[in-house]
Design a protein around this motif. Structure first.
Motif, PDB file in Angstrom:
ATOM      1  N   THR A 166      -0.423  -0.547  -2.069  1.00  0.00           N
ATOM      2  CA  THR A 166      -1.516  -1.373  -1.570  1.00  0.00           C
ATOM      3  C   THR A 166      -1.157  -1.904  -0.198  1.00  0.00           C
ATOM      4  OG1 THR A 166      -2.180  -2.043  -3.796  1.00  0.00           O
ATOM      5  CG2 THR A 166      -2.915  -3.425  -1.968  1.00  0.00           C
ATOM      6  N   LEU A 167      -2.034  -1.679   0.757  1.00  0.00           N
ATOM      7  CA  LEU A 167      -1.896  -2.243   2.087  1.00  0.00           C
ATOM      8  C   LEU A 167      -2.640  -3.579   2.099  1.00  0.00           C
ATOM      9  CD1 LEU A 167      -1.561   0.905   2.438  1.00  0.00           C
ATOM     10  CD2 LEU A 167      -2.312   0.561   4.786  1.00  0.00           C
ATOM     11  N   GLN A 168      -1.930  -4.609   2.536  1.00  0.00           N
ATOM     12  CA  GLN A 168      -2.510  -5.942   2.503  1.00  0.00           C
ATOM     13  C   GLN A 168      -3.134  -6.313   3.841  1.00  0.00           C
ATOM     14  OE1 GLN A 168      -2.767  -7.530  -0.266  1.00  0.00           O
ATOM     15  NE2 GLN A 168      -1.254  -6.483  -1.555  1.00  0.00           N
ATOM     16  N   CYS A 169      -4.243  -7.031   3.780  1.00  0.00           N
ATOM     17  CA  CYS A 169      -4.909  -7.536   4.982  1.00  0.00           C
ATOM     18  C   CYS A 169      -5.486  -8.902   4.666  1.00  0.00           C
ATOM     19  CB  CYS A 169      -6.021  -6.593   5.419  1.00  0.00           C
ATOM     20  SG  CYS A 169      -6.991  -7.230   6.811  1.00  0.00           S
ATOM     21  N   THR A 170      -5.190  -9.858   5.525  1.00  0.00           N
ATOM     22  CA  THR A 170      -5.756 -11.187   5.359  1.00  0.00           C
ATOM     23  C   THR A 170      -6.169 -11.727   6.712  1.00  0.00           C
ATOM     24  OG1 THR A 170      -5.402 -13.363   4.372  1.00  0.00           O
ATOM     25  CG2 THR A 170      -3.534 -12.383   5.525  1.00  0.00           C
ATOM     26  N   GLN A 171      -7.253 -12.499   6.735  1.00  0.00           N
ATOM     27  CA  GLN A 171      -7.719 -13.107   7.991  1.00  0.00           C
ATOM     28  C   GLN A 171      -8.006 -14.581   7.747  1.00  0.00           C
ATOM     29  OE1 GLN A 171     -11.137 -14.151   8.453  1.00  0.00           O
ATOM     30  NE2 GLN A 171     -12.072 -13.161   6.669  1.00  0.00           N
ATOM     31  N   ASP A 172      -7.754 -15.372   8.797  1.00  0.00           N
ATOM     32  CA  ASP A 172      -7.908 -16.822   8.665  1.00  0.00           C
ATOM     33  C   ASP A 172      -9.021 -17.360   9.556  1.00  0.00           C
ATOM     34  OD1 ASP A 172      -5.021 -17.813  10.728  1.00  0.00           O
ATOM     35  OD2 ASP A 172      -6.784 -16.585  11.151  1.00  0.00           O
TER      36      ASP A 172
ATOM     37  N   ILE B 203     -12.773   3.693   6.953  1.00  0.00           N
ATOM     38  CA  ILE B 203     -12.514   4.093   5.575  1.00  0.00           C
ATOM     39  C   ILE B 203     -13.457   3.350   4.620  1.00  0.00           C
ATOM     40  CG2 ILE B 203     -10.773   4.277   3.754  1.00  0.00           C
ATOM     41  CD1 ILE B 203      -8.631   4.015   5.942  1.00  0.00           C
ATOM     42  N   TYR B 204     -13.375   2.054   4.648  1.00  0.00           N
ATOM     43  CA  TYR B 204     -14.213   1.177   3.833  1.00  0.00           C
ATOM     44  C   TYR B 204     -14.530  -0.072   4.644  1.00  0.00           C
ATOM     45  CZ  TYR B 204     -14.008   3.309  -0.861  1.00  0.00           C
ATOM     46  OH  TYR B 204     -14.160   4.127  -1.958  1.00  0.00           O
TER      47      TYR B 204
ATOM     48  N   TYR C  14      -8.925   6.548  -1.377  1.00  0.00           N
ATOM     49  CA  TYR C  14      -8.692   5.114  -1.163  1.00  0.00           C
ATOM     50  C   TYR C  14      -9.617   4.278  -2.046  1.00  0.00           C
ATOM     51  CZ  TYR C  14      -6.882   7.075   3.207  1.00  0.00           C
ATOM     52  OH  TYR C  14      -6.208   7.825   4.138  1.00  0.00           O
ATOM     53  N   ASN C  15      -9.175   3.066  -2.315  1.00  0.00           N
ATOM     54  CA  ASN C  15     -10.022   2.094  -2.989  1.00  0.00           C
ATOM     55  C   ASN C  15      -9.808   0.731  -2.360  1.00  0.00           C
ATOM     56  OD1 ASN C  15     -11.571   3.274  -5.247  1.00  0.00           O
ATOM     57  ND2 ASN C  15      -9.555   3.934  -5.928  1.00  0.00           N
ATOM     58  N   VAL C  16     -10.835  -0.109  -2.433  1.00  0.00           N
ATOM     59  CA  VAL C  16     -10.727  -1.462  -1.888  1.00  0.00           C
ATOM     60  C   VAL C  16     -11.315  -2.449  -2.886  1.00  0.00           C
ATOM     61  CG1 VAL C  16     -10.804  -0.791   0.549  1.00  0.00           C
ATOM     62  CG2 VAL C  16     -12.934  -1.250  -0.692  1.00  0.00           C
ATOM     63  N   SER C  17     -10.998  -3.698  -2.655  1.00  0.00           N
ATOM     64  CA  SER C  17     -11.596  -4.797  -3.404  1.00  0.00           C
ATOM     65  C   SER C  17     -11.705  -5.978  -2.460  1.00  0.00           C
ATOM     66  CB  SER C  17     -10.741  -5.148  -4.625  1.00  0.00           C
ATOM     67  OG  SER C  17      -9.436  -5.522  -4.216  1.00  0.00           O
TER      68      SER C  17
ATOM     69  N   PHE D 121      -8.578  -8.451   1.984  1.00  0.00           N
ATOM     70  CA  PHE D 121      -9.257  -7.164   1.822  1.00  0.00           C
ATOM     71  C   PHE D 121      -8.195  -6.075   1.688  1.00  0.00           C
ATOM     72  CE2 PHE D 121     -12.608  -4.394   1.562  1.00  0.00           C
ATOM     73  CZ  PHE D 121     -12.864  -3.588   2.655  1.00  0.00           C
ATOM     74  N   PRO D 122      -7.587  -5.934   0.513  1.00  0.00           N
ATOM     75  CA  PRO D 122      -6.528  -4.945   0.337  1.00  0.00           C
ATOM     76  C   PRO D 122      -7.075  -3.526   0.209  1.00  0.00           C
ATOM     77  CG  PRO D 122      -6.919  -6.148  -1.698  1.00  0.00           C
ATOM     78  CD  PRO D 122      -7.783  -6.795  -0.666  1.00  0.00           C
ATOM     79  N   LEU D 123      -6.288  -2.586   0.683  1.00  0.00           N
ATOM     80  CA  LEU D 123      -6.613  -1.152   0.603  1.00  0.00           C
ATOM     81  C   LEU D 123      -5.604  -0.482  -0.316  1.00  0.00           C
ATOM     82  CD1 LEU D 123      -8.288   1.298   1.813  1.00  0.00           C
ATOM     83  CD2 LEU D 123      -6.388   1.545   3.438  1.00  0.00           C
ATOM     84  N   ARG D 124      -6.098   0.201  -1.324  1.00  0.00           N
ATOM     85  CA  ARG D 124      -5.248   0.833  -2.321  1.00  0.00           C
ATOM     86  C   ARG D 124      -5.231   2.334  -2.118  1.00  0.00           C
ATOM     87  NH1 ARG D 124      -1.167  -0.316  -5.953  1.00  0.00           N
ATOM     88  NH2 ARG D 124      -1.285   1.083  -7.764  1.00  0.00           N
ATOM     89  N   LEU D 125      -4.016   2.906  -2.077  1.00  0.00           N
ATOM     90  CA  LEU D 125      -3.853   4.350  -2.055  1.00  0.00           C
ATOM     91  C   LEU D 125      -3.332   4.791  -3.419  1.00  0.00           C
ATOM     92  CD1 LEU D 125      -3.564   3.565   1.048  1.00  0.00           C
ATOM     93  CD2 LEU D 125      -2.289   5.702   1.246  1.00  0.00           C
ATOM     94  N   GLU D 126      -4.075   5.622  -4.078  1.00  0.00           N
ATOM     95  CA  GLU D 126      -3.628   6.192  -5.349  1.00  0.00           C
ATOM     96  C   GLU D 126      -3.204   7.636  -5.090  1.00  0.00           C
ATOM     97  OE1 GLU D 126      -3.497   4.334  -7.919  1.00  0.00           O
ATOM     98  OE2 GLU D 126      -5.062   2.819  -7.787  1.00  0.00           O
TER      99      GLU D 126
END
Lengths: 113, 114
Positions: B20-26, B46-47, B64-67, B74-79
Motif C-alpha cells: 500500500t502506498l500511503q498519501c495524506t494531505q493537510d 490511476i484513480y 490497483y485499488n483505492v479507498s 487516500f491510499p493506493l493498493r497494489l495487489e
C-alpha cells in the motif's frame, strides 16, 4: 487523451527569454489553463494559471489570445535552474470525467550556460 | 503545512507481492488523485476521489485499488505486483473540482517490481 499539444523539447541559454506554446483547440468555456513545472525526482509544481489575456506572477507570464485555443508560457531571463519539464493542463475534473486531469508528455526545457 | 505527503519514498517488490502506498494531505482538500509516471513519459491518472467514500477510475486503473475513508488519506493498493507496475507514483490533491483549482503534488514513491 491529453487535451493539449506542446513541443516535446526546447533548448535555450541563460539570460534568454523562453516561450513555450501549448495548443488546446477544444478548450471549454469554463476551462482555465494551468502550467506546472517538474524537476527530476519531484512532483509537478504549480507555476501559473490564467483564463484570458495576460497573467504575470513573480516566476512567469502567461499569454492567452482571444480565441483561447492556445497559450504561451513565458519565462524571462532563464537560468540553469529552469531546466525542467513544463506541462500545460486545461480544465480539470468536471463531473463527467477526468479528461482535464490528463498530463501529456510536457516540454523538456534545457537551459545551457 | 506539510501539503501532500507520500510514504514510502522508495520500495522494491518481488513479483506477486502486494503493498500500500500511503498519501495524506493537510489542506482539507476534497479532491485527491493518484498518478503514475513512467520514464520520459507524462503522468497517467490511476484513480481519483471527489470526497470521503467516493472514488472513481482514471485512465490506467487495472492492478490497483483505492479507498477514501477520511478527507486526509487516500491510499493506493497494489495487489499481485507485476514488472509493468514499476514506475514513480504521485499523489495529488485539489481544493475543488473547478478548473481554477490547481493540483498540489507529493514528491512521489519510486517503486520497482522485480
Amino acid at each position: 487523451l491529453a487535451k493539449t499539444t506542446q513541443p516535446i523539447s526546447m533548448d535555450s541559454y541563460e539570460g534568454q527569454e523562453v516561450n513555450i506554446t501549448c495548443s488546446h483547440n477544444n478548450i471549454a468555456t469554463n476551462d482555465y489553463i494551468t502550467w506546472y513545472q517538474q524537476f527530476p525526482s519531484q512532483g509537478p509544481r504549480f507555476i501559473i494559471q490564467g483564463y484570458k489575456t495576460k497573467v504575470t506572477n513573480e516566476v512567469a507570464s502567461l499569454f492567452i489570445p482571444a480565441d483561447r485555443k492556445s497559450s504561451t508560457l513565458s519565462l524571462p531571463r532563464v537560468s540553469l535552474s529552469d531546466t525542467a519539464v513544463y506541462y500545460c493542463l486545461v480544465g480539470a475534473y468536471s463531473g463527467g470525467g477526468a479528461d482535464g486531469l490528463t498530463f501529456g508528455k510536457g516540454t523538456h526545457l534545457i537551459i545551457q550556460p | 503545512n506539510a501539503g501532500v505527503t507520500q510514504t514510502p519514498k522508495f520500495r522494491i517488490l518481488k513479483i506477486g507481492q502486494s503493498m500500500t502506498l500511503q498519501c495524506t494531505q493537510d489542506m482539507n482538500h476534497n479532491y485527491m488523485y493518484w498518478y503514475r509516471q513512467d520514464p520520459g513519459m507524462g503522468l497517467k491518472l490511476i484513480y481519483y476521489s471527489v470526497g470521503a467514500g467516493i472514488t472513481d477510475k482514471g485512465e490506467v486503473p487495472n492492478g490497483y485499488n483505492v479507498s477514501r475513508s477520511t478527507t486526509e488519506d487516500f491510499p493506493l493498493r497494489l495487489e499481485l505486483a507485476a514488472p509493468s507496475q514499476t514506475s514513480v507514483y504521485f499523489c495529488a490533491s485539489s481544493y475543488d473540482q473547478y478548473s481554477n483549482s490547481p493540483l498540489h503534488f507529493g514528491n512521489g514513491t519510486r517503486l520497482t517490481v522485480t
